[in-house]
Design a protein around this motif. Structure first.
Motif, PDB file in Angstrom:
ATOM      1  N   ARG A 100       1.018  -1.197   0.172  1.00  0.00           N
ATOM      2  CA  ARG A 100      -0.143   0.458   0.048  1.00  0.00           C
ATOM      3  C   ARG A 100       0.745   1.352   0.231  1.00  0.00           C
ATOM      4  NH1 ARG A 100      -2.933  -3.417   3.749  1.00  0.00           N
ATOM      5  NH2 ARG A 100      -2.387  -2.513   5.341  1.00  0.00           N
ATOM      6  N   GLN A 101       1.510   1.618   0.651  1.00  0.00           N
ATOM      7  CA  GLN A 101       3.037   2.267   0.950  1.00  0.00           C
ATOM      8  C   GLN A 101       2.951   2.808  -0.206  1.00  0.00           C
ATOM      9  OE1 GLN A 101       2.857   4.636   3.329  1.00  0.00           O
ATOM     10  NE2 GLN A 101       2.298   3.425   5.003  1.00  0.00           N
ATOM     11  N   LEU A 102       3.960   1.643  -1.142  1.00  0.00           N
ATOM     12  CA  LEU A 102       4.709   1.830  -2.248  1.00  0.00           C
ATOM     13  C   LEU A 102       3.855   2.690  -3.577  1.00  0.00           C
ATOM     14  CD1 LEU A 102       6.435  -1.916  -2.473  1.00  0.00           C
ATOM     15  CD2 LEU A 102       7.529   0.708  -2.431  1.00  0.00           C
ATOM     16  N   ALA A 103       2.338   1.609  -3.413  1.00  0.00           N
ATOM     17  CA  ALA A 103       0.899   2.173  -4.673  1.00  0.00           C
ATOM     18  C   ALA A 103       0.719   3.620  -4.849  1.00  0.00           C
ATOM     19  CB  ALA A 103       0.042   1.295  -4.380  1.00  0.00           C
ATOM     20  N   GLU A 104       0.926   4.142  -2.835  1.00  0.00           N
ATOM     21  CA  GLU A 104       0.516   5.070  -2.372  1.00  0.00           C
ATOM     22  C   GLU A 104       1.502   6.106  -2.682  1.00  0.00           C
ATOM     23  OE1 GLU A 104       0.603   7.450   1.546  1.00  0.00           O
ATOM     24  OE2 GLU A 104      -1.390   6.348   1.486  1.00  0.00           O
ATOM     25  N   ALA A 105       2.878   6.159  -2.802  1.00  0.00           N
ATOM     26  CA  ALA A 105       4.038   7.052  -3.350  1.00  0.00           C
ATOM     27  C   ALA A 105       3.605   7.241  -4.623  1.00  0.00           C
ATOM     28  CB  ALA A 105       4.749   6.046  -2.712  1.00  0.00           C
ATOM     29  N   ARG A 106       3.618   6.485  -5.497  1.00  0.00           N
ATOM     30  CA  ARG A 106       3.680   5.739  -6.764  1.00  0.00           C
ATOM     31  C   ARG A 106       2.415   7.081  -7.440  1.00  0.00           C
ATOM     32  NH1 ARG A 106       5.470   1.125  -7.055  1.00  0.00           N
ATOM     33  NH2 ARG A 106       7.716   0.555  -7.990  1.00  0.00           N
ATOM     34  N   GLN A 107       1.309   6.733  -6.638  1.00  0.00           N
ATOM     35  CA  GLN A 107      -0.071   7.577  -7.152  1.00  0.00           C
ATOM     36  C   GLN A 107       0.121   8.911  -6.747  1.00  0.00           C
ATOM     37  OE1 GLN A 107      -3.407   6.173  -5.413  1.00  0.00           O
ATOM     38  NE2 GLN A 107      -4.065   6.770  -6.082  1.00  0.00           N
ATOM     39  N   GLU A 108       1.279   9.351  -5.559  1.00  0.00           N
ATOM     40  CA  GLU A 108       1.502  11.191  -4.848  1.00  0.00           C
ATOM     41  C   GLU A 108       2.225  11.508  -6.242  1.00  0.00           C
ATOM     42  OE1 GLU A 108      -0.175  10.513  -0.110  1.00  0.00           O
ATOM     43  OE2 GLU A 108       2.019  10.202  -1.089  1.00  0.00           O
ATOM     44  N   GLY A 109       2.987  10.624  -7.230  1.00  0.00           N
ATOM     45  CA  GLY A 109       3.910  11.193  -8.062  1.00  0.00           C
ATOM     46  C   GLY A 109       5.837  11.422  -7.530  1.00  0.00           C
ATOM     47  N   TYR A 110       5.695  10.685  -6.834  1.00  0.00           N
ATOM     48  CA  TYR A 110       6.596  10.690  -5.956  1.00  0.00           C
ATOM     49  C   TYR A 110       8.052   9.802  -7.128  1.00  0.00           C
ATOM     50  CZ  TYR A 110       5.226  13.427  -2.345  1.00  0.00           C
ATOM     51  OH  TYR A 110       4.772  14.251  -1.165  1.00  0.00           O
ATOM     52  N   THR A 111       9.686  10.391  -6.795  1.00  0.00           N
ATOM     53  CA  THR A 111      10.224   9.452  -8.244  1.00  0.00           C
ATOM     54  C   THR A 111      10.480   8.320  -7.170  1.00  0.00           C
ATOM     55  OG1 THR A 111      11.941  10.704  -7.538  1.00  0.00           O
ATOM     56  CG2 THR A 111      11.717  10.884  -9.674  1.00  0.00           C
ATOM     57  N   GLY A 112      10.195   8.133  -5.636  1.00  0.00           N
ATOM     58  CA  GLY A 112      11.112   6.802  -5.166  1.00  0.00           C
ATOM     59  C   GLY A 112      10.334   6.908  -3.700  1.00  0.00           C
ATOM     60  N   LEU A 113      10.529   6.011  -3.201  1.00  0.00           N
ATOM     61  CA  LEU A 113       9.962   5.599  -1.629  1.00  0.00           C
ATOM     62  C   LEU A 113      11.340   5.431  -0.983  1.00  0.00           C
ATOM     63  CD1 LEU A 113       8.177   6.155   0.630  1.00  0.00           C
ATOM     64  CD2 LEU A 113       7.519   3.544  -0.007  1.00  0.00           C
ATOM     65  N   ARG A 114      11.313   5.611   0.480  1.00  0.00           N
ATOM     66  CA  ARG A 114      12.978   5.469   1.240  1.00  0.00           C
ATOM     67  C   ARG A 114      12.546   5.710   2.534  1.00  0.00           C
ATOM     68  NH1 ARG A 114      19.233   8.178   0.825  1.00  0.00           N
ATOM     69  NH2 ARG A 114      19.181   8.173  -1.986  1.00  0.00           N
ATOM     70  N   VAL A 115      12.147   4.316   3.313  1.00  0.00           N
ATOM     71  CA  VAL A 115      12.202   4.071   4.109  1.00  0.00           C
ATOM     72  C   VAL A 115      13.442   3.588   4.899  1.00  0.00           C
ATOM     73  CG1 VAL A 115      10.963   1.976   5.495  1.00  0.00           C
ATOM     74  CG2 VAL A 115       9.965   2.777   3.024  1.00  0.00           C
ATOM     75  N   ILE A 116      13.257   3.721   6.727  1.00  0.00           N
ATOM     76  CA  ILE A 116      14.240   4.133   7.543  1.00  0.00           C
ATOM     77  C   ILE A 116      13.617   4.143   8.763  1.00  0.00           C
ATOM     78  CG2 ILE A 116      14.602   6.286   8.223  1.00  0.00           C
ATOM     79  CD1 ILE A 116      18.310   5.522   9.096  1.00  0.00           C
ATOM     80  N   ALA A 117      13.758   2.214   8.824  1.00  0.00           N
ATOM     81  CA  ALA A 117      12.794   1.618  10.503  1.00  0.00           C
ATOM     82  C   ALA A 117      14.443   1.091  11.135  1.00  0.00           C
ATOM     83  CB  ALA A 117      12.675   0.722  10.158  1.00  0.00           C
ATOM     84  N   ASP A 118      14.149   2.253  13.183  1.00  0.00           N
ATOM     85  CA  ASP A 118      14.840   1.321  13.768  1.00  0.00           C
ATOM     86  C   ASP A 118      14.070   0.414  14.729  1.00  0.00           C
ATOM     87  OD1 ASP A 118      15.860   0.581  15.757  1.00  0.00           O
ATOM     88  OD2 ASP A 118      15.629   2.618  17.010  1.00  0.00           O
ATOM     89  N   MET A 119      14.514  -1.031  14.292  1.00  0.00           N
ATOM     90  CA  MET A 119      14.093  -2.343  14.984  1.00  0.00           C
ATOM     91  C   MET A 119      14.669  -2.627  15.638  1.00  0.00           C
ATOM     92  SD  MET A 119      12.347  -2.642  11.936  1.00  0.00           S
ATOM     93  CE  MET A 119      12.342  -4.249  11.678  1.00  0.00           C
ATOM     94  N   THR A 120      14.734  -1.771  16.728  1.00  0.00           N
ATOM     95  CA  THR A 120      15.311  -2.093  18.275  1.00  0.00           C
ATOM     96  C   THR A 120      13.484  -2.629  19.282  1.00  0.00           C
ATOM     97  OG1 THR A 120      16.444   0.594  18.131  1.00  0.00           O
ATOM     98  CG2 THR A 120      16.271  -0.803  20.356  1.00  0.00           C
ATOM     99  N   TRP A 121      13.244  -2.380  18.650  1.00  0.00           N
ATOM    100  CA  TRP A 121      11.452  -2.636  19.218  1.00  0.00           C
ATOM    101  C   TRP A 121      11.614  -4.775  20.292  1.00  0.00           C
ATOM    102  CZ3 TRP A 121       8.728  -6.018  16.369  1.00  0.00           C
ATOM    103  CH2 TRP A 121       8.998  -5.889  15.182  1.00  0.00           C
ATOM    104  N   ALA A 122      12.325  -4.950  18.630  1.00  0.00           N
ATOM    105  CA  ALA A 122      12.276  -6.334  18.523  1.00  0.00           C
ATOM    106  C   ALA A 122      13.254  -6.874  19.730  1.00  0.00           C
ATOM    107  CB  ALA A 122      12.759  -7.266  17.160  1.00  0.00           C
ATOM    108  N   ALA A 123      13.925  -5.998  20.152  1.00  0.00           N
ATOM    109  CA  ALA A 123      14.677  -6.602  21.099  1.00  0.00           C
ATOM    110  C   ALA A 123      14.147  -6.472  22.218  1.00  0.00           C
ATOM    111  CB  ALA A 123      16.548  -5.751  21.035  1.00  0.00           C
ATOM    112  N   ARG A 124      13.834  -5.291  21.961  1.00  0.00           N
ATOM    113  CA  ARG A 124      13.627  -4.074  23.631  1.00  0.00           C
ATOM    114  C   ARG A 124      12.513  -4.953  24.299  1.00  0.00           C
ATOM    115  NH1 ARG A 124      17.360  -1.377  25.796  1.00  0.00           N
ATOM    116  NH2 ARG A 124      17.701   0.626  24.684  1.00  0.00           N
TER     117      ARG A 124
END
Length: 281
Positions: A100-124
């Motif tokens: 859904r996020q990929l489709a939404e970014a494309r529909q909004e006309g962005y040339t790309g989507l950048r995602v950065i995620a801190d996965m610390t929750w899985a350890a905490r």
């Protein structure tokens, strides 16, 4: 100075490990700033750093983060509002969310989507139901991001994740970065689905350190590339492939309804394929 962030490209799905809080903050600021500067949509999932703190730090660097947020180009989320929105880690639901996020970014006309995620929750919060499926999830996410539109960095704190678990998680990504990475680092493997011909392009090196990601992307080709003919896997830009890579190619070729064409195989990979009973032109 060129940094590892500068060497990322759409389609990269990176396991980014770090050892200090400063390393985490610096990477997040560089990545978000680079994405906004390139006109891409940016999603930042944070756990240890409050969204308001990140926004303030970006503003201090001269990034007009308020304007980016107002137009929807930059969005900040906590783990509780994203990965754990249902009170557990529902891997399938999160994967569906990326579509859904990929489709939404494309529909909004962005040339790309950048995602950065801190996965610390899985350890905490290891007691969270579903957290044990994290490596499985990351491998399937590699399949989603192989369409060369999103640039994705998953951040893992080396101080919190046991070495054996971190190795499994890293293998679910096509490439990994650590604080000890050399200045000339580039992603070990890039997996890029192609439309003409319908198939997959492998770029870099494929060995056991990224095998789970490779196998997940290969296993999804039949569904991701419905075609009335053979799928083409271009390995002409693959500098190295171990026997596990060759075996994964052979298994996929046998499972695809119309078979697979492997093109550009080096002499070494050709020998490996012959050893295990597969053919490559």
């Amino acid at each position: 100075m060129t940094t590892a962030v500068d060497r990322l490209a759409p389609g990269d799905h990176i396991c980014w490990t770090f050892r200090t809080d400063d390393e985490r903050l610096t990477t997040m600021l560089e990545f978000v700033g680079a994405g906004l500067g390139a006109g891409e949509k940016v999603l930042c999932f944070t756990e240890e750093i409050a969204p308001r703190t990140l926004r303030s730090a970006l503003a201090d660097l001269g990034v007009d983060i308020e304007a980016a947020g107002a137009r929807g180009q930059a969005r900040f989320h906590t783990a509780d509002a994203s990965y754990l929105a249902t009170g557990r880690f529902d891997a399938e639901a999160v994967l569906d969310g990326w579509h859904r996020q990929l489709a939404e970014a494309r529909q909004e006309g962005y040339t790309g989507l950048r995602v950065i995620a801190d996965m610390t929750w899985a350890a905490r919060r290891p007691q969270v139901d579903g957290a044990e499926r994290l490596a499985w999830y990351e491998a399937r996410a590699s399949r989603i991001f192989a369409d060369a539109y999103a640039t994705v960095v998953c951040m893992y704190d080396q101080r919190l994740f046991p070495g054996d678990r971190l190795r499994d998680i890293a293998a679910a990504h096509p490439a990994a970065v650590s604080p000890r990475t050399a200045d000339d680092w580039h992603p070990q493997l890039r997996l890029v689905r192609t439309a003409d011909p319908a198939g997959l392009c492998l770029i870099g090196e494929a060995d056991r350190s990224c095998r789970d990601a490779l196998e997940a992307v290969l296993a999804g080709l039949a569904e991701d590339l419905p075609t009335g003919g053979p799928v083409t896997v271009d390995v002409s830009r693959l500098a190295f492939a171990d026997v596990g890579c060759a075996a994964a190619l052979a298994r996929t070729a046998g499972a695809l309804p119309y078979g697979m064409r492997i093109v550009g195989a080096s002499a070494a990979l050709h020998r490996l394929l012959e050893m295990i009973g597969a053919d490559a032109p």
